[in-house]
Motif scaffolding. Structure first.
Motif, mmCIF file in Angstrom:
data_model
loop_
_atom_site.group_PDB
_atom_site.id
_atom_site.type_symbol
_atom_site.label_atom_id
_atom_site.label_comp_id
_atom_site.label_asym_id
_atom_site.label_seq_id
_atom_site.Cartn_x
_atom_site.Cartn_y
_atom_site.Cartn_z
ATOM 1 N N UNK A 21 0.808 -1.174 0.004
ATOM 2 C CA UNK A 21 -0.042 0.103 -0.227
ATOM 3 C C UNK A 21 0.825 1.148 -0.007
ATOM 4 N N UNK A 22 2.138 1.193 0.322
ATOM 5 C CA UNK A 22 3.073 2.178 0.229
ATOM 6 C C UNK A 22 3.711 2.617 -1.165
ATOM 7 N N UNK A 23 3.454 1.526 -2.138
ATOM 8 C CA UNK A 23 4.210 1.657 -3.414
ATOM 9 C C UNK A 23 3.140 2.076 -4.273
ATOM 10 N N UNK A 24 3.562 2.714 -5.593
ATOM 11 C CA UNK A 24 2.913 3.073 -6.513
ATOM 12 C C UNK A 24 1.815 2.166 -7.103
ATOM 13 N N UNK A 25 0.690 2.592 -7.357
ATOM 14 C CA UNK A 25 -0.299 1.614 -8.338
ATOM 15 C C UNK A 25 -0.036 1.833 -9.706
ATOM 16 N N UNK A 26 -0.220 1.116 -10.720
ATOM 17 C CA UNK A 26 -1.027 -0.357 -10.457
ATOM 18 C C UNK A 26 -0.017 -1.270 -9.909
ATOM 19 N N UNK A 27 -0.451 -2.426 -9.317
ATOM 20 C CA UNK A 27 0.272 -3.725 -8.933
ATOM 21 C C UNK A 27 -0.547 -4.793 -9.201
ATOM 22 N N UNK A 28 0.218 -5.985 -9.048
ATOM 23 C CA UNK A 28 -0.348 -7.456 -9.218
ATOM 24 C C UNK A 28 0.509 -8.187 -8.272
ATOM 25 N N UNK A 29 -0.279 -8.907 -7.397
ATOM 26 C CA UNK A 29 0.389 -9.888 -6.756
ATOM 27 C C UNK A 29 0.509 -11.287 -7.090
ATOM 28 N N UNK A 30 1.488 -11.811 -7.420
ATOM 29 C CA UNK A 30 1.216 -13.376 -7.734
ATOM 30 C C UNK A 30 1.159 -14.194 -6.659
ATOM 31 N N UNK A 31 0.541 -15.428 -6.728
ATOM 32 C CA UNK A 31 0.267 -16.252 -5.896
ATOM 33 C C UNK A 31 0.776 -17.649 -6.205
#
Length: 208
Positions: A21-31
């Motif tokens: 939440x501190x980093x710029x968007x957009x983001x993707x988290x791989x699971x």
């Protein structure tokens, strides 16, 4: 540009909760599916890989179109070789495989406990965890050098990735290097402010 966050072995997307939440968007988290169904988005040219520990290996192997790479608590190879490059004796990986065969949950939880992480919330998935150990055993990042900017973040007290190996990773890729005095093997959750400062500066410097 998207940040693609890839967790390490025996972890999951929640490893990024304190940092994302501190980093710029957009983001993707791989699971990677170590404790449930995997969730792997389609990767795109121009994405920036943010890999923690063995998550770096997965990202480099999975995709060649990264615009940049951020490595946290990572390494160029995991098993120690005859010249002392690497992180752990090969016998340690063999012992982990045997433990994983006997009791996947106990093995994963013991590994997590080494770094002060609570037991996994879901059922340990033996096959993906085995595949992750095989990746740690076999992968060497050296051939992936060149072509994109790198940022390598580590700690002076990492019990898994020695500082010398962190420095070697940065040297191989001619990357920027920043070391935090503390934080162990868990920079994304032990030092999120440090990571935010370094990653934000890296993205800005390369116009991402």
């Amino acid at each position: 540009m998207r940040l693609v966050l890839v967790h390490g072995w025996a972890l999951g997307p929640s490893a990024w909760d304190a940092l994302a939440h501190r980093l710029p968007a957009p983001q993707v988290r791989v699971d990677l599916g170590y404790f449930g169904a995997p969730d792997i988005s389609v990767l795109q040219d121009g994405d920036v890989l943010v890999g923690h520990s063995a998550g770096l290996f997965w990202g480099l192997r999975a995709f060649s179109g990264w615009a940049g790479v951020v490595a946290l608590n990572s390494f160029a190879r995991f098993p120690l070789d005859s010249e002392g490059r690497g992180c752990a004796p090969p016998g340690e990986l063999r012992a982990m495989r045997r433990a994983l065969e006997r009791n996947p949950k106990a093995c994963a939880d013991a590994f997590r406990a080494r770094f002060g992480i609570a037991p996994a919330p879901g059922e340990a998935q033996k096959e993906p965890l085995m595949e992750g150990l095989d990746l740690l055993r076999d992968f060497d990042a050296t051939p992936y050098a060149g072509g994109r900017p790198w940022l390598v973040l580590g700690t002076a007290n990492d019990p898994l990735a020695p500082t010398a190996e962190t420095r070697r990773l940065a040297d191989i890729f001619d990357g920027a290097l920043a070391l935090h005095e503390t934080g162990g093997h868990g920079l994304p959750w032990t030092a999120p402010e440090f990571c935010t400062e370094q990653i934000t500066a890296f993205l800005r410097a390369h116009d991402f």
